[in-house]
Scaffold this active site. Structure first.
Site, PDB file in Angstrom:
ATOM      1  N   GLU A   1       0.832  -1.205   0.000  1.00 15.03           N
ATOM      2  CA  GLU A   1       0.000   0.000   0.000  1.00 15.03           C
ATOM      3  C   GLU A   1       0.864   1.251   0.000  1.00 15.03           C
ATOM      4  O   GLU A   1       1.688   1.445   0.889  1.00 15.03           O
ATOM      5  CB  GLU A   1      -0.883   0.052   1.248  1.00 15.03           C
ATOM      6  CG  GLU A   1      -1.883  -1.075   1.387  1.00 15.03           C
ATOM      7  CD  GLU A   1      -2.701  -0.929   2.663  1.00 15.03           C
ATOM      8  OE1 GLU A   1      -3.930  -0.959   2.566  1.00 15.03           O
ATOM      9  OE2 GLU A   1      -2.112  -0.760   3.744  1.00 15.03           O
ATOM     10  N   CYS A   2       0.658   2.122  -0.962  1.00 17.69           N
ATOM     11  CA  CYS A   2       1.284   3.446  -1.013  1.00 17.69           C
ATOM     12  C   CYS A   2       2.806   3.363  -0.879  1.00 17.69           C
ATOM     13  O   CYS A   2       3.488   3.058  -1.856  1.00 17.69           O
ATOM     14  CB  CYS A   2       0.673   4.365   0.045  1.00 17.69           C
ATOM     15  SG  CYS A   2       0.941   6.122  -0.285  1.00 17.69           S
ATOM     16  N   GLY A   3       3.359   3.585   0.307  1.00 15.96           N
ATOM     17  CA  GLY A   3       4.802   3.445   0.491  1.00 15.96           C
ATOM     18  C   GLY A   3       5.279   2.055   0.124  1.00 15.96           C
ATOM     19  O   GLY A   3       6.397   1.878  -0.383  1.00 15.96           O
TER      20      GLY A   3
END
Length: 447
Positions: free
Chosen positions: A320-322
């Site tokens: 997720e994201c990072g």
């Protein structure tokens, strides 16, 4: 049915930047230091404020959001907390009436009074007009007290108190003080674990509020809710390793709770410092600040190789994201330096000069609708074709979702309790059948 009574308030503001985060944290610490059991909640999809609020209160902090977490869960979390709490505080998001659902919507739904924090710098009698506007904008939302923040003198505080219309009281006037601040960066507050003197800062902030006469409890409210239905243990015996360190720390406590309620054994590891993965059937790389630690992540070649081997074996992995940024071939930091990452998705993640994604979104499959949000300052430049897209509340395509040999990766942050069957499928590597959401059903209930 759970029923309980407790003093409670929604700490809110006319807008962002008024100081409600540190005021909420300082209030929590003030009452905790007085021997009270304080429970704090955060309205909206925020990871960073809850980290500080947990340190301030000494208790776990959960998100409340009528659309993302659902109204029933909001009611249950508050009522469950009220059974043992001496005080409940809910920190709002943005301005009191901003967003849909807004902090005002949540306060009204839960029957909790709003307590606005108003930055009074450069303001005198107009303070009363702002307070009156907030109190009268919605006749169904009680605003009986306000807090004046960043006042210049005791006389200034007196002027603000005198400006208030009948029916609105000044809980306290907080002077400008260095103790009433917490360092921040591009995604919000600095992570609590990175503020070495956070305990001292919170005690000093609490003392500022004590001297401002803000040690009284808010009004008592009655909270009630039905407890949630127990879920099947679909992940019984399943081992899930979660990345958690300074680079990967954006984790909803409710997400971990759900994995454990489903029967999973959750272990944590550090991509920054560990050389090997723990024994695991699935991995979760959550969001965080990999861009601030890209050099160290790239230098830990043993960990990068261990994650690559996990993926090559076809074992499930959520990024997720990072986590998505770490899955790219390269990560280009804010100084323009490129660092070698996992290479599970071709291309590079690159920091941008402005916000690239923001807002509530969902990922819909035949196994359910995973609700959540996106908030990032980087962009992914990749030739890979997405397998799906998340959707905004209006139903438009938003963040790309990549599915590769057990990997599910996106800038999207999901709130796991919103779709337990889908989360089970992700962590057990089941094929995902994506569908379009029913946008007409996505609007929150403002009853």
């Amino acid at each position: 049915m759970i029923k309980a009574q407790v003093p409670a308030a929604m700490i809110t503001a006319p807008g962002s930047g008024q100081g409600k985060s540190i005021v909420t944290a300082a209030l929590a610490r003030l009452h905790r230091n007085a021997g009270r059991n304080v429970r704090v909640f955060k309205h909206g999809p925020d990871y960073l404020d809850p980290m500080v609020l947990e340190v301030a209160s000494g208790n776990p902090v959960y998100q409340l959001h009528p659309w993302m977490t659902g109204e029933d869960e909001c009611r249950w979390r508050l009522a469950e907390a009220a059974k043992d709490a001496d005080l409940i505080l809910v920190e709002g998001a943005m301005g009191l009436f901003d967003g849909d659902p807004s902090s005002a919507d949540l306060a009204r739904l839960m029957g909790i009074p709003a307590l606005p924090v108003i930055d009074a710098r450069g303001m005198a009698q107009t303070f009363g007009a702002v307070a009156l506007g907030l109190a009268s904008f919605d006749a169904h939302l009680p605003v009986q007290q306000v807090i004046a923040n960043r006042i210049g003198s005791s006389r200034h505080g007196d002027m603000l108190r005198e400006s208030l219309p009948e029916g609105i009281r000044l809980l306290g006037a907080i002077p400008r003080n260095e103790a009433m601040s917490i360092p921040d960066r591009h995604l919000g507050l600095v992570q609590a674990s990175e503020v070495a003197d956070l305990e001292q800062r919170l005690d000093e902030a609490a003392q500022v509020l004590t001297e401002a006469g803000m040690d009284t409890l808010p009004d008592v409210v009655e909270l009630e809710a039905e407890p949630p239905v127990k879920l099947p243990e679909w992940l019984s015996g399943w081992r899930i390793a979660v990345a958690r360190d300074a680079a990967f720390g954006f984790i909803y406590r409710a997400n971990l709770d759900l994995l454990q309620a489903l029967g999973a054994k959750v272990t944590e590891f550090s991509p920054l410092s560990d050389k090997a993965l723990p024994a695991a059937d699935a991995l979760w790389l959550p969001g965080g600040y990999p861009e601030l630690h890209a050099g160290k992540l790239a230098a830990n070649t043993a960990m990068l190789q261990a994650i690559r081997e996990h993926h090559a074996s076809g074992k499930p992995m959520l990024a997720e994201c990072g986590g998505l940024m770490a899955c790219a071939g390269q990560l280009v930091d804010k100084d323009g330096e490129a660092h070698t990452m996992l290479g599970l998705i071709p291309g590079k993640a690159e920091m941008a000069g402005r916000l690239q994604g923001l807002g509530m979104q969902s990922l819909t499959t035949k196994l359910g609708e995973l609700r959540g949000h996106t908030y990032h300052h980087s962009r992914l430049d990749s030739p890979a074709q997405p397998d799906a897209f998340t959707r905004t509340l209006a139903g438009t395509e938003a963040e790309p979702v990549f599915c590769r040999n057990g990997l599910v990766a996106s800038y999207f942050h999901g709130y796991f309790p919103s779709a337990p069957e889908l989360v089970t499928a992700i962590f057990t590597g089941q094929p995902l059948e994506f569908t379009k959401p029913n946008t007409s059903a996505k609007e929150p209930d403002h009853a």
